[in-house]
Design an enzyme around this catalytic site. Structure first.
Site, PDB file in Angstrom:
ATOM      1  N   GLN B 200       0.854  -1.187   0.000  1.00 40.54           N
ATOM      2  CA  GLN B 200       0.000   0.000   0.000  1.00 40.54           C
ATOM      3  C   GLN B 200       0.886   1.231   0.000  1.00 40.54           C
ATOM      4  O   GLN B 200       1.440   1.615   1.027  1.00 40.54           O
ATOM      5  CB  GLN B 200      -0.951  -0.048   1.190  1.00 40.54           C
ATOM      6  CG  GLN B 200      -1.805  -1.323   1.217  1.00 40.54           C
ATOM      7  CD  GLN B 200      -2.881  -1.351   0.142  1.00 40.54           C
ATOM      8  OE1 GLN B 200      -3.774  -0.506   0.140  1.00 40.54           O
ATOM      9  NE2 GLN B 200      -2.793  -2.296  -0.797  1.00 40.54           N
ATOM     10  N   GLY B 241     -11.790   1.914   5.115  1.00 34.13           N
ATOM     11  CA  GLY B 241     -10.924   1.187   4.191  1.00 34.13           C
ATOM     12  C   GLY B 241     -10.035   2.101   3.368  1.00 34.13           C
ATOM     13  O   GLY B 241     -10.181   3.337   3.392  1.00 34.13           O
ATOM     14  N   HIS B 242      -9.136   1.486   2.613  1.00 39.35           N
ATOM     15  CA  HIS B 242      -8.181   2.293   1.831  1.00 39.35           C
ATOM     16  C   HIS B 242      -8.890   3.082   0.727  1.00 39.35           C
ATOM     17  O   HIS B 242      -9.827   2.618   0.117  1.00 39.35           O
ATOM     18  CB  HIS B 242      -7.036   1.456   1.269  1.00 39.35           C
ATOM     19  CG  HIS B 242      -7.392   0.252   0.490  1.00 39.35           C
ATOM     20  ND1 HIS B 242      -6.445  -0.531  -0.120  1.00 39.35           N
ATOM     21  CD2 HIS B 242      -8.574  -0.342   0.225  1.00 39.35           C
ATOM     22  CE1 HIS B 242      -7.027  -1.529  -0.718  1.00 39.35           C
ATOM     23  NE2 HIS B 242      -8.306  -1.447  -0.529  1.00 39.35           N
ATOM     24  N   ASN B 243      -8.403   4.312   0.537  1.00 38.80           N
ATOM     25  CA  ASN B 243      -8.894   5.196  -0.517  1.00 38.80           C
ATOM     26  C   ASN B 243     -10.322   5.679  -0.311  1.00 38.80           C
ATOM     27  O   ASN B 243     -10.925   6.249  -1.231  1.00 38.80           O
ATOM     28  CB  ASN B 243      -8.733   4.542  -1.903  1.00 38.80           C
ATOM     29  CG  ASN B 243      -7.278   4.234  -2.199  1.00 38.80           C
ATOM     30  OD1 ASN B 243      -6.836   3.090  -2.123  1.00 38.80           O
ATOM     31  ND2 ASN B 243      -6.518   5.272  -2.470  1.00 38.80           N
ATOM     32  N   SER B 261     -12.307   2.523  -1.262  1.00 37.33           N
ATOM     33  CA  SER B 261     -12.597   3.358  -2.434  1.00 37.33           C
ATOM     34  C   SER B 261     -14.004   3.936  -2.453  1.00 37.33           C
ATOM     35  O   SER B 261     -14.475   4.378  -3.494  1.00 37.33           O
ATOM     36  CB  SER B 261     -12.351   2.575  -3.735  1.00 37.33           C
ATOM     37  OG  SER B 261     -11.004   2.180  -3.799  1.00 37.33           O
TER      38      SER B 261
END
Lengths: 344, 344, 344
Positions: B200, B241-243, B261
Site C-alpha cells: 500500500q 478502508g483504503h482510498n 474506495s
C-alpha cells in the site's frame, strides 16, 4: 518452551471438586484435555451429550461426568452433578500464569500514587499521578493508567490496555489487551460551523469480578458516569457508549455495540454482533440472539431476535428484492382475502 | 482524588454564552449536571422536551433553557435560543484536563524531528525520524508516530494511539486511544499460489478539527491517499478502508465499516453498526440509520435504512423462515390478483 | 518529507514482470499511480474494464495492460496476461519501508530469549522470557510479545501489537498495529453466584504468510488451540473466537466476527461485517457476501448471502413492519391459492 507442570492424583482432584471417584485414586493427571485429544496424563470431561460418541475411544486418564453417563465410561471417572462447572473450577488449578511482583525499572509511575502490597507493574507501563492500585494488582507491559484512576485488589490489566483519567475499577477484574476504558463519549452539538464538541465530564465506574475483552471500548459519561455492575463479562471488540448501565452478571459477546444512555438489566445475555440503540432499557433476563438489531426498549424477560436467514446468493437476491415490495404485497393479499373470505 | 474546581457566578456564565439571566447573578456554579443529579452547585440544561418532567423537582443551581420553557422553571435560569449548543460550549469551560509541556525522559524521539512550541510528549511515546509536530501537540503515553508523519498544531493523540509512516494530520484534532491510522489497506491479488500482497503505497491525509474514536482504524491508500476532510467526527471501532474519502463534517457512529474506495459526501450522518460496500458514492446530506447495509451508491440526500425489526425469537423464527419463500409467495400473489382483478 | 526514490527503466520493469514492452525502453519510472493521477514518471495499469474511459486521457509514462486492450493505449505499454497480478508484484519493488536491525536501548527483552540474525526490535517494545524470534523478525515500537512465544523468520509486528504467552507464529507474516493474539476466549460456566471463568489453557498457532489487520483479535483456545493456516489474510477489527480453525488462503474482510469452535475451509472469502455462529463448519471455497448472518454449517462451495436491501427510511419502515406479519401473510396466500387453484 518448557513449562512447570503440576501433577495431581485423581484422589486429590476428586476432593477438590467434591466428586465421587470410581477408579485408581493414585493415577496422576498433569493437564486437562478434550475427549478426542486426551492422553493418559489428561483429565477430560463430558458436559454436552453431542460428545458421547467420543467416550468409547477416549484415551483420557479419567473423565468427569454426570451420574447418568457414568456407566458409559470404562476407565477412571469423577462423578459430579455439574461436570461443566467442575471443569471450569479445574481450569484455575491447571492454569499457571507467570507471576511476579514489583515495579519494572522501565515503567513510569506518577506522583502521589498509592500502590498496595504485591503490585506488579510490567515493563514500559505508565501510571499517571494520584493513581490507587490495590493489593496484588497487575499492570501489563505498555498499559497506561490515567491520572486519578483507581484499580481494586487483584485486578489484572494485560499488555497495552488503556485506562483514561478518573476511572474507578473494582476488585478481581480482568482487562484484556487493547481495551480502552474512559475515552470520550461521542457527544457533539450541531452548530452552524460544524460539530461542537461536548466535553465528556463524567467517568466510568466498574464493579468487581468484571472481565473485559481485547480491544473493547467503554466510553466515559457525558455528565453522569457509565456504569458496569459486578460480575459483568464482555467479549472482544464490544462498544459500550457513554452513560450506558449494565446490570449484574450480564454477558455480552464479541462485536456488539450498545449506543449511549442505554440501560441493560441483570443477568442478560447479548450474543455477538448485536446493535442496541441509544436511550432504551432492557429488563432483567433478556436474551438477544446474534446479529439482532434492538431499536426499542424491552420490558419482559425472554429471547428476542431479528435478521434474515442465509441462502445461496442467487435465491437470496430474488427474495431480498421482494422485501422492498412487502408492504404493497401485503396490501394486495388483504384485498384478495376480503373478496374470497376465509372460511376457517 | 482531589480535583481543582473552578467556580463561576451565574453572571459570568450568562455572559459567556450570551444568555438572559433571570435570578441571582452572584450564585456560584462549580460544575454541570443533569436535571436529576444536579445540586445547588450545578448548572443544568433542558434541550429535550422529554425531560420537562424533571423541571419541577430539579435541585440545580440554575437551568439553561429556551424562552418557551422559561416559565416552567422556578429557580435561576439562563435563557438562550439553543440550550444544547450552550451546554456544549460550557463543557469546555468545566473541563480541566491535565496539561503539561516537554518531552518525558522515557519517550523516544527520532532524528530530524521538528517540534513546535509547547509540545507535550508523554512517557514511553515513540516518535520516528523526520516527524513534524505543530505547536501544542500532545502525544499520549505509549503512542507511536511513524517516520515522516506530520501532526498539526494543538492536535492530541491519547495513550497508545498508533500513526504509521508518511501520514498527514491537521490541526485541533483529537485521536482516542488505540486508534490506528495508516495500516495497510486490504489489497491482495489472487495468484496460483495464494494471495499476492499489494503493498500500500498511498497514505492517509486528515484535515482539521477531526475527532477519531478509540480503536478505530483508518487504512492507508493503495496508490492514492485515504482522505478525511475537516470537521469529520468518527466514533469508536469504526473501519475506514483504503482510498475512502469522507466529506466535511460527516459523522460516523461506532462499529460502522466503510469498504475501500467509497466516497461519502459532506454533512452525512452514518449511524452505528452500518456496513457500506466498497467503490460506492454517497451524496451530501445522506443519513443512514443504525445497522443498515449499503450496497449501492446514493445520489440523493435523505434518510435511508435497512434491516428487520426485533421480535420474540419464537415468532421471529417463523417469519424469518418465510423470508426464504418471499419470491415464490410474491409470484403467487401476482397470479391470484390477475384472476381476481382488483377493482379500486 | 524527502524519500529516497528508486528509478527503473521500462526495459527493467518489463523484464521484472515478464511483459512485452511496446514503446521506449529507456523511459524512466519512479512510482506507480492510477490512470487518473499518473504523470510521465509513473507507471499505471488497467485491470478493471470500468477504467477504460481513462486510457485516452492518462498522462502515465506507461500502462500495464492485457493484450486485448493494448490497441487502446497510445503511449508506452507493458503487455502481460494478468495486469493486476503484475501491478501487485511491482508494488513490492516501489515499496521502500524503513528498515534497520538491532535492539533499541529502550526495548526490554526477557531472559532466555533466542534472537535470530538481523532481528529489529524497535523502541519500547517488550519481549517476555523464553521467546524465540527468527531471522529478520521486526518487532514494532511498543509491541509486546508474551513469555514462551515464538515468531518465525521475517515476520513483522507493527507498533503496539500484543502477542500473549505461548503463542506460535510462522514465517513471513505481517501483523498490523493494535491486533491482539491470544487473549482469553470468552468461556464461562454459569454458577449460582454468577459466571465462573474457564481459564483458557490452549494457545494460538498461526502458519506462514499470514496477514492480520489492525485491531483484529484472535483468542487463544480453551483446551486445544485456535489455528490459522498458511496464507490466510484477515482485515481490520475482525474477531476470531477460541478454537476457530481457518483453512489455507481464506480471506476475511473487516469487522467480521467468527464465534468459537467454528471451522472454515480453504480458499473461502468472507466479506465485511459478517457474523458466523459458533460450532459450525464451512466447506472449502465458500463465499459469504457482506453483512451476512451465518447460523448453520455450509457443506457446499458457492456464494451465500443474507440481509435486506437499503431503501428510503419511510418506505423501509412500512416494509419492515410487514416482516413481522410474514408468516401470517404466507398462510393466507396459501389458503387463497387453495381456493383459486393455479392453472399453470
Amino acid at each position: 518452551m518448557s513449562k512447570i507442570t503440576t501433577r495431581f492424583t485423581l484422589a486429590e482432584l476428586a476432593q477438590h471438586i467434591g466428586a465421587e471417584l470410581v477408579g485408581n485414586p493414585q493415577h496422576e493427571i498433569s493437564s486437562l484435555a478434550t475427549l478426542q485429544a486426551a492422553t493418559q496424563n489428561d483429565l477430560s470431561f463430558i458436559a454436552n451429550p453431542a460428545y458421547k460418541k467420543h467416550l468409547s475411544s477416549t484415551q483420557a486418564g479419567a473423565v468427569i461426568c454426570a451420574p447418568d453417563l457414568a456407566e458409559a465410561i470404562a476407565g477412571n471417572k469423577l462423578i459430579v452433578a455439574n461436570p461443566y462447572l467442575c471443569y471450569a473450577q479445574l481450569t484455575a488449578l491447571f492454569n499457571s500464569p507467570v507471576s511476579s511482583v514489583g515495579v519494572h525499572e522501565s515503567a513510569v509511575v506518577g506522583k502521589n500514587c498509592v500502590l498496595g502490597k504485591d503490585v506488579w507493574i510490567q515493563p514500559n507501563a505508565v501510571i499517571g499521578d494520584n493513581v490507587n492500585l490495590g493489593d496484588g494488582v497487575v499492570i501489563g507491559a505498555g498499559a497506561v493508567v490515567g491520572t486519578n484512576s483507581s484499580i481494586g485488589a487483584r485486578t489484572r490489566l494485560y499488555a497495552n490496555v488503556t485506562v483514561y483519567h478518573d476511572i474507578s475499577i473494582g476488585e478481581d477484574c480482568i482487562f484484556h489487551s487493547g481495551c480502552v476504558i474512559g475515552a470520550d463519549g461521542f457527544g457533539f452539538a450541531p452548530a452552524s460551523t460544524g460539530w461542537m464538541k461536548i466535553h465528556q465530564l463524567g467517568s466510568v465506574v466498574i464493579g468487581n469480578n468484571v472481565e473485559i475483552g481485547a480491544n473493547t471500548t467503554i466510553d466515559r459519561g457525558a455528565l453522569d458516569n457509565t456504569f458496569i455492575d459486578d460480575g459483568v463479562i464482555i467479549d472482544n471488540l464490544v462498544q459500550i457508549g457513554h452513560n450506558v448501565r449494565l446490570g449484574k452478571n450480564t454477558a455480552i459477546a464479541a462485536h456488539t455495540a450498545i449506543a449511549g444512555s442505554t440501560t441493560i438489566g441483570d443477568n442478560c445475555t447479548i450474543a455477538g454482533a448485536v446493535a442496541i440503540a441509544g436511550h432504551v432499557t432492557l429488563a432483567d433476563r433478556v436474551h438477544i440472539t446474534g446479529m439482532s438489531m434492538v431499536s426499542n426498549s424491552i420490558s419482559e424477560a425472554g429471547s428476542y431476535s431479528s435478521g434474515v436467514p442465509l441462502g445461496p446468493t442467487k435465491e437470496w437476491r430474488k427474495n431480498a428484492a421482494r422485501f422492498r415490495q412487502l408492504d404493497s404485497l401485503a396490501t394486495r393479499i388483504i384485498k384478495l382475502a376480503r373478496k374470497a373470505p376465509e372460511d376457517e
